[in-house]
Scaffold this motif. Sequence first.
Motif, PDB file in Angstrom:
ATOM      1  N   LEU A  92     -37.105  47.317   6.296  1.00 58.58           N
ATOM      2  CA  LEU A  92     -37.247  48.126   5.084  1.00 58.58           C
ATOM      3  C   LEU A  92     -38.179  49.316   5.290  1.00 58.58           C
ATOM      4  CD1 LEU A  92     -37.403  45.825   1.917  1.00 58.58           C
ATOM      5  CD2 LEU A  92     -35.597  47.372   2.652  1.00 58.58           C
ATOM      6  N   ILE A  93     -39.207  49.152   6.095  1.00 58.51           N
ATOM      7  CA  ILE A  93     -40.143  50.248   6.346  1.00 58.51           C
ATOM      8  C   ILE A  93     -39.427  51.409   7.022  1.00 58.51           C
ATOM      9  CG2 ILE A  93     -42.140  50.936   7.749  1.00 58.51           C
ATOM     10  CD1 ILE A  93     -43.395  48.235   7.070  1.00 58.51           C
ATOM     11  N   LYS A  94     -38.506  51.117   7.921  1.00 64.92           N
ATOM     12  CA  LYS A  94     -37.733  52.174   8.575  1.00 64.92           C
ATOM     13  C   LYS A  94     -36.897  52.950   7.550  1.00 64.92           C
ATOM     14  CE  LYS A  94     -37.324  49.847  13.064  1.00 64.92           C
ATOM     15  NZ  LYS A  94     -36.392  49.224  14.047  1.00 64.92           N
ATOM     16  N   ILE A  95     -36.323  52.211   6.599  1.00 67.95           N
ATOM     17  CA  ILE A  95     -35.545  52.866   5.539  1.00 67.95           C
ATOM     18  C   ILE A  95     -36.463  53.678   4.638  1.00 67.95           C
ATOM     19  CG2 ILE A  95     -34.083  52.455   3.521  1.00 67.95           C
ATOM     20  CD1 ILE A  95     -33.093  49.900   4.932  1.00 67.95           C
ATOM     21  N   ASP A 125     -35.392  38.726   0.220  1.00 70.33           N
ATOM     22  CA  ASP A 125     -34.049  39.187  -0.146  1.00 70.33           C
ATOM     23  C   ASP A 125     -34.030  40.002  -1.438  1.00 70.33           C
ATOM     24  OD1 ASP A 125     -32.988  37.976   2.096  1.00 70.33           O
ATOM     25  OD2 ASP A 125     -32.551  36.084   1.053  1.00 70.33           O
ATOM     26  N   GLU A 126     -35.048  39.832  -2.272  1.00 71.63           N
ATOM     27  CA  GLU A 126     -35.081  40.527  -3.554  1.00 71.63           C
ATOM     28  C   GLU A 126     -36.029  41.732  -3.548  1.00 71.63           C
ATOM     29  OE1 GLU A 126     -36.057  37.670  -6.522  1.00 71.63           O
ATOM     30  OE2 GLU A 126     -34.223  36.500  -6.248  1.00 71.63           O
ATOM     31  N   SER A 127     -36.629  42.023  -2.421  1.00 71.20           N
ATOM     32  CA  SER A 127     -37.613  43.112  -2.343  1.00 71.20           C
ATOM     33  C   SER A 127     -36.953  44.490  -2.425  1.00 71.20           C
ATOM     34  CB  SER A 127     -38.399  43.013  -1.035  1.00 71.20           C
ATOM     35  OG  SER A 127     -39.212  41.877  -1.009  1.00 71.20           O
ATOM     36  N   ASP A 128     -37.665  45.396  -3.074  1.00 71.76           N
ATOM     37  CA  ASP A 128     -37.262  46.792  -3.041  1.00 71.76           C
ATOM     38  C   ASP A 128     -38.382  47.583  -2.368  1.00 71.76           C
ATOM     39  OD1 ASP A 128     -39.241  46.777  -4.939  1.00 71.76           O
ATOM     40  OD2 ASP A 128     -37.947  47.247  -6.626  1.00 71.76           O
ATOM     41  N   ILE A 129     -38.239  48.885  -2.337  1.00 78.77           N
ATOM     42  CA  ILE A 129     -39.229  49.749  -1.698  1.00 78.77           C
ATOM     43  C   ILE A 129     -40.071  50.409  -2.787  1.00 78.77           C
ATOM     44  CG2 ILE A 129     -39.571  51.790  -0.256  1.00 78.77           C
ATOM     45  CD1 ILE A 129     -36.849  51.149   1.060  1.00 78.77           C
ATOM     46  N   ASP A 130     -41.318  49.985  -2.917  1.00 75.59           N
ATOM     47  CA  ASP A 130     -42.232  50.585  -3.888  1.00 75.59           C
ATOM     48  C   ASP A 130     -42.901  51.806  -3.265  1.00 75.59           C
ATOM     49  OD1 ASP A 130     -41.820  48.732  -5.963  1.00 75.59           O
ATOM     50  OD2 ASP A 130     -43.173  47.307  -5.001  1.00 75.59           O
ATOM     51  N   LEU A 131     -42.904  52.908  -4.012  1.00 74.66           N
ATOM     52  CA  LEU A 131     -43.473  54.148  -3.500  1.00 74.66           C
ATOM     53  C   LEU A 131     -44.589  54.664  -4.401  1.00 74.66           C
ATOM     54  CD1 LEU A 131     -40.206  56.013  -2.430  1.00 74.66           C
ATOM     55  CD2 LEU A 131     -41.817  54.810  -0.958  1.00 74.66           C
ATOM     56  N   PHE A 132     -45.651  55.111  -3.777  1.00 72.34           N
ATOM     57  CA  PHE A 132     -46.811  55.712  -4.432  1.00 72.34           C
ATOM     58  C   PHE A 132     -46.724  57.206  -4.149  1.00 72.34           C
ATOM     59  CE2 PHE A 132     -51.167  57.278  -4.129  1.00 72.34           C
ATOM     60  CZ  PHE A 132     -51.793  56.729  -5.234  1.00 72.34           C
ATOM     61  N   GLU A 160     -29.463  51.735  -7.088  1.00 74.15           N
ATOM     62  CA  GLU A 160     -30.381  52.221  -8.120  1.00 74.15           C
ATOM     63  C   GLU A 160     -31.711  51.474  -8.103  1.00 74.15           C
ATOM     64  OE1 GLU A 160     -30.497  53.132 -12.939  1.00 74.15           O
ATOM     65  OE2 GLU A 160     -28.769  52.128 -12.045  1.00 74.15           O
ATOM     66  N   HIS A 161     -31.685  50.199  -7.740  1.00 71.98           N
ATOM     67  CA  HIS A 161     -32.915  49.405  -7.750  1.00 71.98           C
ATOM     68  C   HIS A 161     -33.446  49.168  -6.333  1.00 71.98           C
ATOM     69  CE1 HIS A 161     -32.348  48.728 -11.995  1.00 71.98           C
ATOM     70  NE2 HIS A 161     -31.133  48.250 -11.770  1.00 71.98           N
ATOM     71  N   PHE A 162     -32.942  49.936  -5.377  1.00 70.34           N
ATOM     72  CA  PHE A 162     -33.343  49.748  -3.980  1.00 70.34           C
ATOM     73  C   PHE A 162     -34.753  50.263  -3.713  1.00 70.34           C
ATOM     74  CE2 PHE A 162     -32.981  50.709   0.655  1.00 70.34           C
ATOM     75  CZ  PHE A 162     -32.835  49.395   1.074  1.00 70.34           C
ATOM     76  N   PHE A 163     -35.105  51.380  -4.349  1.00 73.87           N
ATOM     77  CA  PHE A 163     -36.473  51.872  -4.219  1.00 73.87           C
ATOM     78  C   PHE A 163     -37.029  52.184  -5.598  1.00 73.87           C
ATOM     79  CE2 PHE A 163     -33.802  55.633  -3.936  1.00 73.87           C
ATOM     80  CZ  PHE A 163     -34.490  56.612  -4.630  1.00 73.87           C
ATOM     81  N   LEU A 193     -46.703  57.997   4.275  1.00 74.26           N
ATOM     82  CA  LEU A 193     -45.555  58.481   5.040  1.00 74.26           C
ATOM     83  C   LEU A 193     -45.550  59.987   5.185  1.00 74.26           C
ATOM     84  CD1 LEU A 193     -42.724  56.319   3.400  1.00 74.26           C
ATOM     85  CD2 LEU A 193     -43.938  55.851   5.536  1.00 74.26           C
ATOM     86  N   GLU A 194     -45.879  60.672   4.090  1.00 72.98           N
ATOM     87  CA  GLU A 194     -45.820  62.144   4.063  1.00 72.98           C
ATOM     88  C   GLU A 194     -47.084  62.696   3.406  1.00 72.98           C
ATOM     89  OE1 GLU A 194     -43.243  63.804   5.311  1.00 72.98           O
ATOM     90  OE2 GLU A 194     -41.784  62.186   5.573  1.00 72.98           O
ATOM     91  N   GLY A 195     -47.580  63.817   3.941  1.00 76.59           N
ATOM     92  CA  GLY A 195     -48.713  64.500   3.329  1.00 76.59           C
ATOM     93  C   GLY A 195     -50.051  64.038   3.861  1.00 76.59           C
TER      94      GLY A 195
END
Length: 317
Positions: A92-95, A125-132, A160-163, A193-195
């Motif tokens: 998931l981190i790669k994605i 299996d139910e994890s999504d990608i949380d972003l700050f 839609e619920h992937f990240f 990841l960025e900035g």
Amino acid sequence: MKNHQLKDRNVSGINKNIIATLAYFDVFNYPLTAGEIFLFLGDKCDNEAFNATLSHLLITDSVYKFDGFYTLKNDPNIAIRRQEGNSKAAELIKIAEKVGHILIRFPYVRGIAISGSLSKNFADDESDIDLFIITAKNRLWIARTLLHMLKKLTFLVNKEHFFCMNYFIDEDGLEIVEKNIYTATEIVTLIPLEGDITFEKFYSVNAWTTTYLPNNYMRVATARPLRNTGLKRLIELAFNNKLGNAIDNMLRNITASRWLKKTLQKRVNMKGIVMGMSATKHFAKPDPVNFQHKLIRRYESRVNELLHDTESTLAHV
């Protein structure tokens, strides 16, 4: 004799720190390596005393060890769960890195980091990608709206619920207002990841985390330098004026009103938590009352219970 008594008091303090650290992650059923325990201790201590105390807690069955992972639960499956979760997290981190590279191109976006369980290197299996996400000053709501428009389009490919972009702050509100063990842990485990420069500023104003986690460090070096495209600069130039201010304020009012309605209706998210947003000009984040405060109360209650049991056990050793 005096030195021996001092050492005993120090070990007692390390006992409490180790138990408290494991108790926090025990809430999430996540065992830790010895190195991770040390990083998340509430006080500084030397390695020799730490290793001696951890070994003593193992001998007294106050702490258990499975495949190099320490836990308060006498259950080897918890180590298996972590190993499987670590493997899924790597995928998931790669994605997430690819997603971040796309989102940073949006107007007014200045920094992106992985947060939540994925930032602790765990996924199921139910994890999504949380972003700050960190945005430019006074343009959080324009940036957030544009990003969520993209998220709405992902339903076309059933993603839609992937990240989940669930925490936004802008460059004028970098300091996290809530200061506790939960927010300190979330901050130091972010994976930028960025900035890179944006996150250097963020970590600088949130140096208060060392009050809770004096042995920990922050991963600034993982973030890529910010690179603005010509289209991004052009759009920002078009809204760096009074019209942009008015639009940003309007979007904030509309979004806050919609979320208040969800909260009053007691609608829950996919994790069963009542939906709520804390929103101002400079941040948009989950309402801390709905999850954060409950988790801290649960953690503190668990720590008090464990310390009482551990002290009783050690007193009879």
